[in-house]
Write a protein that holds these residues in place. Structure first.
Motif, short mmCIF file in Angstrom:
data_model
loop_
_atom_site.label_atom_id
_atom_site.label_comp_id
_atom_site.label_asym_id
_atom_site.label_seq_id
_atom_site.Cartn_x
_atom_site.Cartn_y
_atom_site.Cartn_z
N PHE A 42 7.40 7.15 -8.78
CA PHE A 42 8.13 8.34 -8.92
C PHE A 42 9.41 7.83 -8.60
CE2 PHE A 42 4.05 9.37 -6.45
CZ PHE A 42 3.82 10.24 -7.44
N SER A 43 9.79 6.55 -8.49
CA SER A 43 11.22 6.21 -8.38
C SER A 43 11.24 4.64 -9.17
CB SER A 43 11.66 5.92 -6.92
OG SER A 43 12.68 5.27 -6.49
N ASP A 44 12.50 4.76 -9.86
CA ASP A 44 12.89 3.29 -10.51
C ASP A 44 13.27 2.44 -9.53
OD1 ASP A 44 12.06 4.28 -12.99
OD2 ASP A 44 14.01 4.70 -13.50
N SER A 45 13.81 2.81 -8.27
CA SER A 45 14.27 2.02 -7.32
C SER A 45 13.31 1.28 -6.55
CB SER A 45 15.31 2.89 -6.62
OG SER A 45 15.86 1.77 -5.36
N MET A 46 12.46 2.18 -6.23
CA MET A 46 11.02 1.61 -5.77
C MET A 46 10.53 1.00 -6.29
SD MET A 46 9.68 1.70 -2.46
CE MET A 46 10.40 3.16 -1.67
N HIS A 47 10.19 1.07 -7.70
CA HIS A 47 9.52 0.14 -8.59
C HIS A 47 10.12 -1.19 -8.65
CE1 HIS A 47 6.98 -0.57 -12.17
NE2 HIS A 47 7.96 -1.09 -12.74
N HIS A 98 12.19 -2.39 -6.22
CA HIS A 98 11.93 -3.00 -4.65
C HIS A 98 10.39 -3.58 -4.53
CE1 HIS A 98 15.91 -2.37 -3.59
NE2 HIS A 98 15.72 -1.19 -3.42
N SER A 99 9.42 -2.95 -5.08
CA SER A 99 8.07 -3.37 -4.90
C SER A 99 7.77 -4.57 -5.61
CB SER A 99 7.06 -2.22 -5.62
OG SER A 99 7.21 -2.04 -6.97
N TRP A 100 8.51 -4.81 -6.73
CA TRP A 100 8.31 -6.08 -7.56
C TRP A 100 9.11 -7.00 -6.71
CZ3 TRP A 100 4.91 -7.22 -11.01
CH2 TRP A 100 4.61 -6.41 -11.84
N GLU A 101 10.02 -6.93 -6.41
CA GLU A 101 10.88 -7.99 -5.38
C GLU A 101 10.07 -8.10 -3.90
OE1 GLU A 101 14.60 -6.25 -4.72
OE2 GLU A 101 15.29 -6.48 -6.92
N TYR A 102 9.62 -7.39 -3.35
CA TYR A 102 8.78 -7.54 -2.21
C TYR A 102 7.68 -8.32 -2.65
CZ TYR A 102 6.19 -7.20 1.80
OH TYR A 102 5.45 -7.58 3.16
N SER A 103 6.74 -7.87 -3.66
CA SER A 103 5.58 -8.77 -3.86
C SER A 103 5.90 -9.98 -4.08
CB SER A 103 5.12 -8.29 -5.08
OG SER A 103 4.78 -6.73 -5.15
N LEU A 104 6.84 -10.41 -4.97
CA LEU A 104 7.29 -12.00 -5.16
C LEU A 104 7.57 -12.70 -3.82
CD1 LEU A 104 7.79 -14.10 -7.21
CD2 LEU A 104 10.18 -13.19 -7.31
N ALA A 115 0.85 -1.01 0.03
CA ALA A 115 0.17 -0.12 -0.16
C ALA A 115 0.88 1.25 -0.10
CB ALA A 115 -0.75 0.03 1.19
N ILE A 116 2.18 1.01 0.54
CA ILE A 116 3.11 2.15 0.62
C ILE A 116 4.00 2.38 -0.92
CG2 ILE A 116 4.86 3.23 1.72
CD1 ILE A 116 3.69 2.03 4.35
N MET A 117 4.45 0.93 -1.02
CA MET A 117 5.28 0.96 -2.14
C MET A 117 4.86 0.99 -3.48
SD MET A 117 8.35 -1.79 -1.02
CE MET A 117 7.26 -3.10 -0.92
N GLY A 118 3.54 0.73 -3.75
CA GLY A 118 2.86 0.86 -4.99
C GLY A 118 2.97 2.13 -5.37
#
Length: 105
Positions: free
Chosen positions: A36-41, A43-49, A28-31
């Protein structure tokens, strides 16, 4: 174990709902931040997995199915989560035997 009484089963269900909510909350936060950030993008995929793997076999199976439906889900989704079809983590047969022995005797 699920429990023998209705109260135990309710407690087990509430516990599972809390576990899944804790896994989903960071998304809900990372999405939104991932726009706004490629790095966060990334990390959000990695966390989702990771979160899907932690959520258990039902979540994994659902996402495995979803990755086969490119008519419903984005190519990025299908490609990234396709790892759950091709590169899943297993566990030792001894662990399976232990669970079967405990549950079935």
């Amino acid at each position: 174990q699920i429990g023998n009484t209705k109260l135990q089963r309710l407690g087990t269900a509430i516990n599972r709902i809390i576990q899944l909510s804790v896994l989903a909350t960071p998304m809900a936060i990372m999405g939104p931040m991932s726009y706004f950030s490629d790095s966060m993008h990334r990390h959000s995929w990695e966390y989702s997995l990771w979160a899907i793997e932690q959520a258990g076999p039902t979540a994994i199976k659902w996402v495995q199915w979803a990755t086969t439906r490119q008519d419903l889900f984005s190519p990025e989704f299908c490609q990234y989560f396709g790892k759950l079809r091709d590169d899943t983590r297993g566990h030792a047969w001894k662990a399976t035997e232990k669970i079967l022995e405990e549950d079935l005797g």
